[in-house]
Design a protein around this motif. Structure first.
Motif, PDB file in Angstrom:
ATOM      1  N   MET A 277      -3.991   5.233   7.096  1.00 52.96           N
ATOM      2  CA  MET A 277      -3.244   5.406   5.850  1.00 52.96           C
ATOM      3  C   MET A 277      -3.344   4.212   4.921  1.00 52.96           C
ATOM      4  N   LEU A 278      -3.836   3.069   5.399  1.00 53.49           N
ATOM      5  CA  LEU A 278      -3.857   1.875   4.557  1.00 53.49           C
ATOM      6  C   LEU A 278      -4.585   2.099   3.235  1.00 53.49           C
ATOM      7  N   PRO A 279      -5.782   2.715   3.209  1.00 56.17           N
ATOM      8  CA  PRO A 279      -6.417   2.965   1.904  1.00 56.17           C
ATOM      9  C   PRO A 279      -5.578   3.856   0.986  1.00 56.17           C
ATOM     10  N   VAL A 280      -4.835   4.795   1.557  1.00 50.89           N
ATOM     11  CA  VAL A 280      -3.986   5.655   0.740  1.00 50.89           C
ATOM     12  C   VAL A 280      -2.886   4.831   0.078  1.00 50.89           C
ATOM     13  N   PHE A 281      -2.314   3.881   0.815  1.00 49.41           N
ATOM     14  CA  PHE A 281      -1.273   3.040   0.225  1.00 49.41           C
ATOM     15  C   PHE A 281      -1.849   2.067  -0.796  1.00 49.41           C
ATOM     16  N   VAL A 282      -3.084   1.634  -0.598  1.00 52.02           N
ATOM     17  CA  VAL A 282      -3.753   0.850  -1.641  1.00 52.02           C
ATOM     18  C   VAL A 282      -3.876   1.695  -2.905  1.00 52.02           C
ATOM     19  N   MET A 283      -4.331   2.925  -2.754  1.00 48.95           N
ATOM     20  CA  MET A 283      -4.440   3.821  -3.906  1.00 48.95           C
ATOM     21  C   MET A 283      -3.079   4.045  -4.561  1.00 48.95           C
ATOM     22  N   LEU A 284      -2.044   4.251  -3.750  1.00 49.52           N
ATOM     23  CA  LEU A 284      -0.703   4.466  -4.294  1.00 49.52           C
ATOM     24  C   LEU A 284      -0.271   3.310  -5.180  1.00 49.52           C
ATOM     25  N   ARG A 285      -0.552   2.096  -4.731  1.00 46.06           N
ATOM     26  CA  ARG A 285      -0.158   0.941  -5.545  1.00 46.06           C
ATOM     27  C   ARG A 285      -0.935   0.905  -6.859  1.00 46.06           C
ATOM     28  N   THR A 286      -2.222   1.246  -6.832  1.00 40.62           N
ATOM     29  CA  THR A 286      -2.983   1.249  -8.088  1.00 40.62           C
ATOM     30  C   THR A 286      -2.444   2.310  -9.037  1.00 40.62           C
ATOM     31  N   LEU A 287      -2.005   3.442  -8.502  1.00 46.56           N
ATOM     32  CA  LEU A 287      -1.423   4.483  -9.350  1.00 46.56           C
ATOM     33  C   LEU A 287      -0.091   4.014  -9.931  1.00 46.56           C
ATOM     34  N   ALA A 288       0.766   3.457  -9.069  1.00 53.42           N
ATOM     35  CA  ALA A 288       2.074   2.986  -9.534  1.00 53.42           C
ATOM     36  C   ALA A 288       1.915   1.917 -10.608  1.00 53.42           C
ATOM     37  N   ARG A 305      -6.198  -0.817 -19.694  1.00 53.69           N
ATOM     38  CA  ARG A 305      -7.504  -0.241 -19.358  1.00 53.69           C
ATOM     39  C   ARG A 305      -7.976  -0.739 -17.998  1.00 53.69           C
ATOM     40  N   ALA A 306      -7.725  -2.009 -17.674  1.00 53.91           N
ATOM     41  CA  ALA A 306      -8.137  -2.538 -16.373  1.00 53.91           C
ATOM     42  C   ALA A 306      -7.425  -1.806 -15.242  1.00 53.91           C
ATOM     43  N   TYR A 307      -6.122  -1.566 -15.390  1.00 49.33           N
ATOM     44  CA  TYR A 307      -5.372  -0.881 -14.341  1.00 49.33           C
ATOM     45  C   TYR A 307      -5.794   0.581 -14.222  1.00 49.33           C
ATOM     46  N   LEU A 308      -6.056   1.220 -15.354  1.00 50.64           N
ATOM     47  CA  LEU A 308      -6.538   2.606 -15.305  1.00 50.64           C
ATOM     48  C   LEU A 308      -7.889   2.685 -14.606  1.00 50.64           C
ATOM     49  N   ASN A 309      -8.805   1.795 -14.971  1.00 46.72           N
ATOM     50  CA  ASN A 309     -10.120   1.813 -14.338  1.00 46.72           C
ATOM     51  C   ASN A 309     -10.009   1.599 -12.839  1.00 46.72           C
ATOM     52  N   ARG A 310      -9.170   0.656 -12.440  1.00 45.83           N
ATOM     53  CA  ARG A 310      -8.996   0.371 -11.009  1.00 45.83           C
ATOM     54  C   ARG A 310      -8.420   1.579 -10.279  1.00 45.83           C
ATOM     55  N   ALA A 311      -7.430   2.240 -10.880  1.00 41.25           N
ATOM     56  CA  ALA A 311      -6.828   3.404 -10.237  1.00 41.25           C
ATOM     57  C   ALA A 311      -7.838   4.541 -10.108  1.00 41.25           C
ATOM     58  N   VAL A 312      -8.630   4.747 -11.135  1.00 43.47           N
ATOM     59  CA  VAL A 312      -9.626   5.826 -11.104  1.00 43.47           C
ATOM     60  C   VAL A 312     -10.684   5.551 -10.034  1.00 43.47           C
ATOM     61  N   ARG A 313     -11.195   4.320 -10.001  1.00 42.52           N
ATOM     62  CA  ARG A 313     -12.198   3.976  -8.988  1.00 42.52           C
ATOM     63  C   ARG A 313     -11.644   4.147  -7.580  1.00 42.52           C
ATOM     64  N   THR A 314     -10.426   3.650  -7.377  1.00 45.98           N
ATOM     65  CA  THR A 314      -9.825   3.704  -6.048  1.00 45.98           C
ATOM     66  C   THR A 314      -9.539   5.138  -5.633  1.00 45.98           C
TER      67      THR A 314
END
Length: 328
Positions: A277-288, A305-314
């Motif tokens: 689940m660790l990658p899922v929680f990484v993704m959750l933080r990028t979304l939040a 834009r940096a946070y959006l790009n990071r969330a999309v990539r993740t």
């Protein structure tokens, strides 16, 4: 409020603590934070808590938790009590203030700069951070929370429900139509994963919830955790995911993740389900974090834009089953 007005309010706040003097502004982001002098040649940090974020009861609960952790030997800021023996003070403008003992050390890093050191050195530092997080969780489970203890929840509803604690990230006005669709898909994907993890008994309890680089100070090899402003109830793996997010573009990410996980595991067990689940929680933080920008940053701020790009990539990587990092 101007800087002069904020300083005047800090001077008013300081009078509530015996021998607390000479406030000097350190930062004014979420809270206004000041360095202050305390009796016996000690230093401290005075916080003017921003309105509308945490309730008075939630701030008092945060301070109680830090005091209990400090008493248990966990390296966190230790709150100072007021002249009246309280953990916080009420100010004339309706805000509340608190004072914490000074924590020595240098930040793990800055969010806008690459990490210092070789991958091996980074692994060592993040192992220290992992141990500190593990000790915090273990010590917390030994505490009996007082009646009226209130903190936010970092669960499926508060992260992914119709009104997330940090905002509806999928509705960000800067997101393109394609990005908005992807963020909705990531939201559904994460909700399913979280529901299954919770049903299987995923480890949950009080967490720091904001272990960014600046909130980890190293005094030699000792990692100190500071800034508990966002602490609350959630899955323990969220703390590890939060610590990894600022390092997703680091060349030494595999070493960083390995150090963090192995350090944590020396203090508290991790199951295969936790690690999965660790990658899922990484993704959750990028979304939040995308949601966090909405009420706080001006539309032209490059972090949006940096946070959006990071969330999309993740989100792409996690939903497609591609590893974000390799441990071991």
């Amino acid at each position: 409020m101007t800087e002069a007005e904020t300083l005047s309010l800090a001077e008013e706040a300081a009078t509530h603590w015996e021998g607390c003097t000479a406030p000097r502004l350190l930062s004014h982001r979420e809270n206004a934070v000041f360095a202050v002098a305390l009796p016996e040649n000690r230093r401290g940090v005075l916080r003017l808590h921003r309105r509308g974020y945490q309730s008075v009861d939630a701030i008092r609960s945060e301070l109680w938790w830090m005091a209990a952790l400090a008493q248990a030997g966990i390296p966190v800021p230790d709150p100072e009590t007021t002249r009246d023996g309280a953990l916080l003070a009420h100010l004339g403008d309706g805000r509340v203030a608190s004072v914490l003992g000074w924590v020595e050390g240098a930040p793990l890093g800055l969010g806008t700069r690459p990490l210092d050191g070789t991958p091996a050195e980074q692994m060592t530092r993040f192992a220290g951070l992992g141990r500190a997080i593990g000790r915090l969780h273990v010590a917390t489970d030994r505490l009996t929370l007082p009646q009226g203890f209130v903190r936010p929840r970092w669960d499926a509803d508060s992260l992914l429900g119709p009104a997330p604690f940090w905002g509806r990230f999928w509705d960000h006005p800067a997101a393109s139509d394609a990005e908005a669709i992807l963020l909705q898909e990531a939201r559904r994907f994460a909700r399913e994963k979280l529901s299954a993890y919770a049903a299987a008994g995923g480890d949950a309890g009080l967490i720091h919830a904001d272990l960014m680089r600046e909130n980890v100070l190293f005094d030699g090899a000792q990692a100190h955790l500071i800034d508990f402003d966002d602490c609350g109830f959630g899955f323990r793996i969220y703390d590890l995911g939060t610590a990894l997010v600022p390092n997703l573009e680091e060349p030494g990410l595999d070493a960083i993740a390995t150090g963090l996980v192995e350090g944590y595991a020396t203090e508290r067990g991790l199951s295969e389900a936790d690690l999965a689940m660790l990658p899922v929680f990484v993704m959750l933080r990028t979304l939040a974090s995308v949601g966090w920008t909405m009420p706080r940053l001006e539309p032209q701020d490059p972090r949006i834009r940096a946070y959006l790009n990071r969330a999309v990539r993740t989100a792409h990587a996690v939903m497609e089953g591609r590893p974000l990092f390799r441990i071991g």
